[in-house]
Design a protein around this motif. Sequence first.
Motif: not given
Length: 116
Positions: A76, A71, A79-80, A105, A67, A74, A64, A108, A82, A112
């Motif tokens: 921030d 990744l 990611r956070y 997963e 990455p 993607v 995270v 995310m 997720a 995305k």
Amino acid sequence: MTIVQLIGDWHALAVLFVAGVIPNQIWRMLGLWFGGGIDEGSELLVWVRAVATAILAGVIAQIVVEPPGALASVPDGLRYGAVGAGLVAFLLTRRSIFAGVVTGEVFMLAGKWWLG
């Protein structure tokens, strides 16, 4: 289509099987054999579960914060988010690590896809 066309290079499959499957299965069978009589609530298994969870948390934190590869594209916040969704699923499913990881997963991937 013939079986040779379907399988492709059988040498690569043989190497994959020998290098990946056989060593893994040996350790699984030894684990079943040695761990078959251990009580699930024993201090040893509680410690092993804690170490495994800590390793998973460390890997997730590293992915995270810094990455790798694709990744990195993607955002921030996604990611956070997720990680947050995975944590909520973990807590709601009575501490199921599997449910937390899968939820993170899916969150995310969906984010995305939605962002494009």
